[in-house]
Design a protein around this motif. Structure first.
Motif, PDB file in Angstrom:
ATOM      1  N   VAL B  51      -6.503  -7.154  -7.891  1.00 11.04           N
ATOM      2  CA  VAL B  51      -5.991  -6.134  -6.950  1.00 11.04           C
ATOM      3  C   VAL B  51      -6.050  -6.660  -5.519  1.00 11.04           C
ATOM      4  N   THR B  52      -7.103  -7.337  -5.172  1.00 11.01           N
ATOM      5  CA  THR B  52      -7.232  -7.883  -3.816  1.00 11.01           C
ATOM      6  C   THR B  52      -6.125  -8.884  -3.544  1.00 11.01           C
ATOM      7  N   GLU B  53      -5.893  -9.752  -4.568  1.00  7.97           N
ATOM      8  CA  GLU B  53      -4.841 -10.756  -4.391  1.00  7.97           C
ATOM      9  C   GLU B  53      -3.487 -10.068  -4.243  1.00  7.97           C
ATOM     10  N   VAL B  54      -3.209  -9.151  -5.205  1.00  6.86           N
ATOM     11  CA  VAL B  54      -1.896  -8.465  -5.151  1.00  6.86           C
ATOM     12  C   VAL B  54      -1.759  -7.684  -3.840  1.00  6.86           C
ATOM     13  N   LEU B  78       7.108  -3.081  -3.465  1.00  5.42           N
ATOM     14  CA  LEU B  78       6.067  -2.366  -4.227  1.00  5.42           C
ATOM     15  C   LEU B  78       6.381  -2.365  -5.729  1.00  5.42           C
ATOM     16  N   ALA B  79       7.714  -2.370  -5.996  1.00  7.09           N
ATOM     17  CA  ALA B  79       8.120  -2.338  -7.422  1.00  7.09           C
ATOM     18  C   ALA B  79       7.710  -3.593  -8.185  1.00  7.09           C
ATOM     19  N   THR B  80       7.459  -4.637  -7.396  1.00  5.31           N
ATOM     20  CA  THR B  80       6.967  -5.841  -8.096  1.00  5.31           C
ATOM     21  C   THR B  80       5.637  -5.612  -8.803  1.00  5.31           C
ATOM     22  N   LEU B  81       5.060  -4.488  -8.451  1.00  2.00           N
ATOM     23  CA  LEU B  81       3.754  -4.166  -9.081  1.00  2.00           C
ATOM     24  C   LEU B  81       3.887  -3.887 -10.584  1.00  2.00           C
ATOM     25  N   LYS B  82       5.118  -3.774 -11.009  1.00  3.72           N
ATOM     26  CA  LYS B  82       5.313  -3.569 -12.446  1.00  3.72           C
ATOM     27  C   LYS B  82       4.691  -4.700 -13.268  1.00  3.72           C
ATOM     28  N   GLY B  83       4.638  -5.853 -12.574  1.00  7.88           N
ATOM     29  CA  GLY B  83       3.986  -7.008 -13.248  1.00  7.88           C
ATOM     30  C   GLY B  83       2.491  -6.875 -13.308  1.00  7.88           C
ATOM     31  N   SER B  84       1.969  -5.909 -12.602  1.00  9.28           N
ATOM     32  CA  SER B  84       0.516  -5.690 -12.655  1.00  9.28           C
ATOM     33  C   SER B  84       0.237  -4.321 -13.231  1.00  9.28           C
ATOM     34  N   PRO B  85       0.153  -4.229 -14.468  1.00 11.76           N
ATOM     35  CA  PRO B  85       0.032  -2.893 -15.115  1.00 11.76           C
ATOM     36  C   PRO B  85      -1.254  -2.162 -14.770  1.00 11.76           C
ATOM     37  N   GLU B  86      -2.221  -2.921 -14.154  1.00 11.98           N
ATOM     38  CA  GLU B  86      -3.483  -2.258 -13.815  1.00 11.98           C
ATOM     39  C   GLU B  86      -3.275  -1.273 -12.687  1.00 11.98           C
ATOM     40  N   VAL B  87      -2.289  -1.546 -11.859  1.00 16.98           N
ATOM     41  CA  VAL B  87      -2.090  -0.698 -10.670  1.00 16.98           C
ATOM     42  C   VAL B  87      -1.326   0.530 -11.099  1.00 16.98           C
ATOM     43  N   ALA B  88      -1.979   1.647 -10.862  1.00 22.23           N
ATOM     44  CA  ALA B  88      -1.370   2.901 -11.274  1.00 22.23           C
ATOM     45  C   ALA B  88      -0.340   3.371 -10.255  1.00 22.23           C
ATOM     46  N   PHE B  89      -0.717   3.276  -9.003  1.00 27.01           N
ATOM     47  CA  PHE B  89       0.285   3.536  -7.957  1.00 27.01           C
ATOM     48  C   PHE B  89      -0.114   2.902  -6.660  1.00 27.01           C
ATOM     49  N   ALA B  90       0.875   2.780  -5.830  1.00 23.02           N
ATOM     50  CA  ALA B  90       0.647   2.142  -4.527  1.00 23.02           C
ATOM     51  C   ALA B  90       1.426   2.915  -3.445  1.00 23.02           C
ATOM     52  N   VAL B  91       0.825   2.988  -2.294  1.00 24.51           N
ATOM     53  CA  VAL B  91       1.458   3.715  -1.176  1.00 24.51           C
ATOM     54  C   VAL B  91       1.372   2.834   0.064  1.00 24.51           C
ATOM     55  N   LEU B  92       2.482   2.836   0.775  1.00 26.36           N
ATOM     56  CA  LEU B  92       2.521   2.108   2.046  1.00 26.36           C
ATOM     57  C   LEU B  92       2.683   3.140   3.144  1.00 26.36           C
ATOM     58  N   TYR B  93       1.586   3.143   3.953  1.00 25.76           N
ATOM     59  CA  TYR B  93       1.607   4.134   5.049  1.00 25.76           C
ATOM     60  C   TYR B  93       2.115   3.458   6.310  1.00 25.76           C
ATOM     61  N   LEU B 145      -1.743  -0.294   3.573  1.00 24.96           N
ATOM     62  CA  LEU B 145      -1.379  -0.344   2.122  1.00 24.96           C
ATOM     63  C   LEU B 145      -2.517   0.256   1.274  1.00 24.96           C
ATOM     64  N   TYR B 146      -2.117   1.096   0.449  1.00 22.43           N
ATOM     65  CA  TYR B 146      -3.096   1.756  -0.447  1.00 22.43           C
ATOM     66  C   TYR B 146      -2.716   1.442  -1.888  1.00 22.43           C
ATOM     67  N   LEU B 147      -3.697   0.841  -2.599  1.00 21.29           N
ATOM     68  CA  LEU B 147      -3.471   0.578  -4.017  1.00 21.29           C
ATOM     69  C   LEU B 147      -4.530   1.282  -4.850  1.00 21.29           C
ATOM     70  N   ARG B 148      -4.052   1.754  -5.934  1.00 19.88           N
ATOM     71  CA  ARG B 148      -5.032   2.408  -6.841  1.00 19.88           C
ATOM     72  C   ARG B 148      -4.798   1.848  -8.253  1.00 19.88           C
ATOM     73  N   ALA B 149      -5.879   1.187  -8.746  1.00 23.05           N
ATOM     74  CA  ALA B 149      -5.787   0.650 -10.129  1.00 23.05           C
ATOM     75  C   ALA B 149      -6.729   1.447 -11.041  1.00 23.05           C
ATOM     76  N   ASP B 150      -6.353   1.506 -12.226  1.00 22.97           N
ATOM     77  CA  ASP B 150      -7.303   2.201 -13.154  1.00 22.97           C
ATOM     78  C   ASP B 150      -7.733   1.281 -14.310  1.00 22.97           C
TER      79      ASP B 150
END
Lengths: 152, 716
Positions: B51-54, B78-93, B145-150
């Protein structure tokens, strides 16, 4: 009765009594031979022809035996027993001529098949009469079987 | 604990299965927990790094989009996060805090982003991870940038693991079911066989056996079980046999056997008891033993067997009889049992009574017959005498104890040697004399027998003593009476003989005198004289003979040599006439008796010897005393004519002569025998034959007795 005279064997230890018998034989002219022995032992020696009696001519078989009871060495009863138990001698008549009138002597004598038992009488006339009767009875009237001497 | 009870009651097969399955499942679960723990811990680290790297990459690349307010591009980035299934959602403020672009994983509900991203951080919560990073360009803050992984992926994996565990468990279960058959064959079946057999044994079938199929514990167990069963079977059979035997013994025993309980009630009543008391067992069992044995016997209280002794028994019909009892008591679980063994001793009592009576009769018989018995026990060296034996020996049963050595004291000194020799040779049939304590002489005849044991050793001697003293006395009297008879007979015969001669020759004399035959007259007179002389001699000797029996001089002590001297003097004339040399040999000895009569013995023997010297050129007579086997024997030996052995006995007869022509009447030796017999002796003659000399021997036991006892003995 036959021609050959019968020999008489007298067994008597008392010389006086033997003399009496001898005299009676003379008195009655009994021609038979009287052979005298002194005791029971001699009598048996004579009958069995032992010792000095071995000559048959001198000691012929007697036809009658006159036997005293009380005899030296072997007594009369013993002699009688021996004669009567001998199958050859038992036919010779044995006349006991003794001074003993004892019942037991008579019984023993007849038990042993004696032919006659005579007690010497203490009387001259009786003795003579007895001897006469004895001579006639045994030497004249009595009959004997013809006997050969046993070893003839 | 209910569960343990439940398990505890399960079949072994099931228990084993359960244990195996549980073991497998537990180990599986433990392995899984380990794996999951490890997975969880490494995954978090990897997730944070990822998550830190992404996030760093996104933050770096989204700066321009913010700078140029290109939301489209920002969303693409942000859609590139599809390659990281751990990330549930991401928000860019945006810098003002408004949402510039956001990304939500397809499986997530369109949740609204948090109003503010908060300070930059990497926050690891239990179930999720938040990453907040400011977006900068050239040092100017452009937004956040806010990332939330589960942990969804982790949980997915965990779910997969759980699935594996489940599958494997199922496989184990299936395997266990498959194993069940094997287990049954290896364990359950043998165990079931064992348990089945145990049940059969319990049911009484001791022939049951299990096959031993393996060498393991079960096999050994089966083997041990079989051995145990075999042992059990054998002991059971033995028990049955011994029971049968006992029943047989009890049933056929000749003794009555009765068992009672503590209250004396009869439990067992055997056939012999039925016969003894005349009461059937069915009637007796259950009733009290007191009806048969009214007087209660002493109970010792101890267990084991004790003799009670004699009791009184009562038969069913009321008859009383003696019994002998022994009893044994046994403490059992059901109380004290007492067994009595009873024997009807009526017959024995009667036999004892009969024995007592016959013993009494024997005692009386012995007393009457002067017949005693004795017994010597070699083992104890003990001598037993009957009452009469004591009486014979003049002692009382209480006051005297017979012993072997002590007995010799009784035996007459002259008989001791003979007595000892007879005993040594075990020749138990002999005669001897005893001298009683009171000095009385008795004649005994001992007879006996030797009893030997199996080895032939002497066990005991048993025999009788017969006191023949009176009998001998009677015999002697009878002998004398016979002699008396013989005497009268002889007198009548021998006196008659010369009388016949005298009478007959007197007749001849008369005749011969008449016929003047002088020669015959002389002869006749000689015969008469001889007969008369003989009669005179006979009468003299008869007188002498009658004296022997009737005239008794008082007994005196006199020595052997004195008697011989006196005898020699009496016949000195004859000795001198024939020129006989007389010699006296041997020890002197003291005699006790009628002196003149004792003298007559030697006098007659010497006279006789002189008379029968025959032609002997150097006539000699030897007088002496010898000891022959314990006996004093007198003798008179000559070298004369001797005697034919056939007539050795006859010479002693009254009026017997061997030589009809010899002088005398044949009385001398008869007289000698008469006197010798008076002193209880014997006389006999020894001669090798005619011409060989003769030796007259005689004994005088009664004259040689010590003390004065013979005075009574000799009195006739």
């Amino acid at each position: 009765m036959r021609g050959e005279p019968i020999n008489v064997l007298l067994v008597e230890d008392d010389p006086a009594h033997a003399e009496i018998v001898n005299r009676n034989f003379e008195t009655f002219r009994i021609a038979n031979r009287l052979l005298h022995v002194w005791d029971g032992e001699e009598a048996l020696d004579y009958l069995y022809r032992r010792g000095k009696f071995s000559d048959r001519q001198q000691s012929p078989r007697p036809g009658v035996i006159l036997l005293d009871l009380r005899l030296p060495k072997i007594d009369g009863l013993e002699v009688l027993k021996i004669i009567k138990s001998d199958h050859d001698l038992r036919r010779i008549p044995v006349v006991i001529l003794t001074t003993s009138a004892s019942e037991s002597d008579k019984i023993k004598a007849y038990d042993n098949y004696v032919s006659s038992y005579l007690v010497k009488p203490v009387d001259y006339a009786q003795f003579v009469a007895l001897m006469q009767a004895l001579g006639y009875y045994w030497l004249v009237w009595n009959d004997f079987p013809y006997e050969r001497d046993s070893d003839e | 604990m209910l569960i343990f009870d439940t398990i505890g009651n399960m079949a072994i097969q099931r228990k084993l299965l359960l244990i195996i399955a549980a073991t497998l499942v537990v180990s599986l679960v433990l392995a899984m927990v380990g794996i999951v723990g490890y997975e969880l811990s490494t995954y978090r680290a990897r997730l944070a790094q990822h998550v830190t790297e992404v996030g760093s990459f996104l933050a770096a690349n989204s700066g321009p989009t913010l700078a140029f307010e290109d939301a489209e591009t920002a969303r693409d980035i942000l859609a590139t996060l599809k390659g990281s299934p751990e990330v549930a959602f991401a928000v860019l403020y945006a810098a003002d805090g408004s949402v510039f672009a956001s990304y939500t994983r397809s499986d997530q509900p369109p949740t609204s982003a948090p109003a503010s991203p908060g300070p930059p951080r990497l926050e690891l919560a239990v179930r999720h991870l938040e990453f907040v990073r400011p977006v900068e360009q050239l040092g100017l803050p452009l937004g956040t940038l806010y990332l939330r992984a589960d942990m969804a992926r982790v949980y997915l994996r965990l779910r997969n693991y759980a699935g594996i565990v489940l599958l494997v468990s199922l496989a184990i279960g299936a395997g266990a079911l498959l194993l069940q058959g094997l287990l049954r064959r290896l364990i359950s079946e043998p165990l079931l066989e064992l348990s089945g057999m145990a049940e059969r044994i319990a049911g009484g079938d001791l022939t049951a056996r299990v096959p031993v199929r393996s060498g393991d514990e079960i096999g050994r167990l089966a083997g041990a079980f079989n051995r145990m069963t075999g042992e059990l079977d054998r002991s059971y059979k033995k028990l049955q046999e011994s029971r049968a035997r006992l029943a047989g013994i009890v049933g056929t025993a000749l003794d009555a056997i009765i068992t009672t309980d503590a209250d004396r009630r009869i439990l067992l009543f055997n056939a012999a008891a039925e016969r003894m008391f005349g009461c059937p067992a069915a009637d007796a069992v259950g009733s009290s033993i007191d009806r048969f044995i009214p007087v209660p016997f002493q109970e010792t209280g101890a267990t084991g067997r004790t003799a009670v002794g004699e009791l009184k028994g009562v038969r069913q019909n009321g008859e009383e009889f003696p019994i002998e009892a022994s009893l044994s008591a046994l403490e059992t679980g059901e109380g004290r049992l007492v067994t009595v063994i009873l024997r009807d001793i009526t017959e024995r009592k009667e036999a004892e009574e009969a024995l007592r009576a016959s013993e009494y009769r024997l005692r009386r018989a012995e007393e009457i017959a002067h017949f005693g018995n004795w017994r010597y026990d070699a083992a104890t060296d003990h001598i037993t005498w009957s009452d009469e034996t004591y009486r014979i020996h003049g002692v009382t049963p209480g006051g005297f104890q017979p012993t072997f050595a002590g007995y010799l004291q009784f035996v007459h000194p002259d008989d001791r040697e003979h007595f000892e020799q007879a005993l040594k040779k075990l020749d138990l049939d002999f005669q001897f004399r005893i001298v009683r304590a009171d000095g009385v002489l008795r004649y005994l005849t001992a007879t006996g027998e030797v009893q030997r044991d199996d080895k032939g050793e002497v066990k005991d001697l048993f025999g009788t003593y017969f006191d023949t003293t009176e009998l001998r006395q009677a015999e002697r009297e009878l002998q004398e009476k016979n002699a008396e008879e013989r005497f009268t007979y002889t007198v009548s015969h021998d006196l008659r003989s010369p009388l016949v001669t005298v009478q007959t020759f007197l007749g001849y004399l008369e005749q011969d005198l008449a016929s003047h035959d002088s020669e015959r007259v002389e002869k006749d007179i000689a015969y008469i004289r001889s007969a008369a002389e003989k009669m005179g001699l006979l009468l003299d000797e008869l007188l002498e003979m009658s004296r022997i029996g009737r005239l008794v001089n008082p007994p005196v002590q006199v020595t052997f040599h004195e008697l011989v001297e006196e005898a020699q003097l009496a016949v000195a004339g004859n000795i001198a006439e024939r020129g006989v040399e007389v010699q006296v040999l041997g020890d002197d000895v003291t005699l006790y008796g009628d002196r003149p009569r004792l003298v007559e013995i030697w006098q007659n023997l010497v006279e006789n010897a002189v008379k029968f010297m025959g032609e002997q050129a150097s006539p000699r007579i030897e007088i002496g005393l010898e000891r022959v086997s314990g006996e004093q024997v007198f003798y008179v030996r000559d070298n004369g004519v001797g005697i034919d052995p056939r007539y050795a006995e006859k010479v002693f007869g009254l009026f017997e002569k061997l030589d009809s022509k010899s002088k005398g009447t044949g009385l001398g030796l008869a007289l000698v025998r008469r006197v010798v017999q008076l002193y209880q002796g014997r006389v006999w003659v020894e001669s090798p034959g005619v011409g060989e000399g003769a030796c007259f021997r005689f004994t005088l036991p009664a004259a040689l007795q010590i003390g004065r006892l013979e005075a009574e003995e000799v009195k006739v």
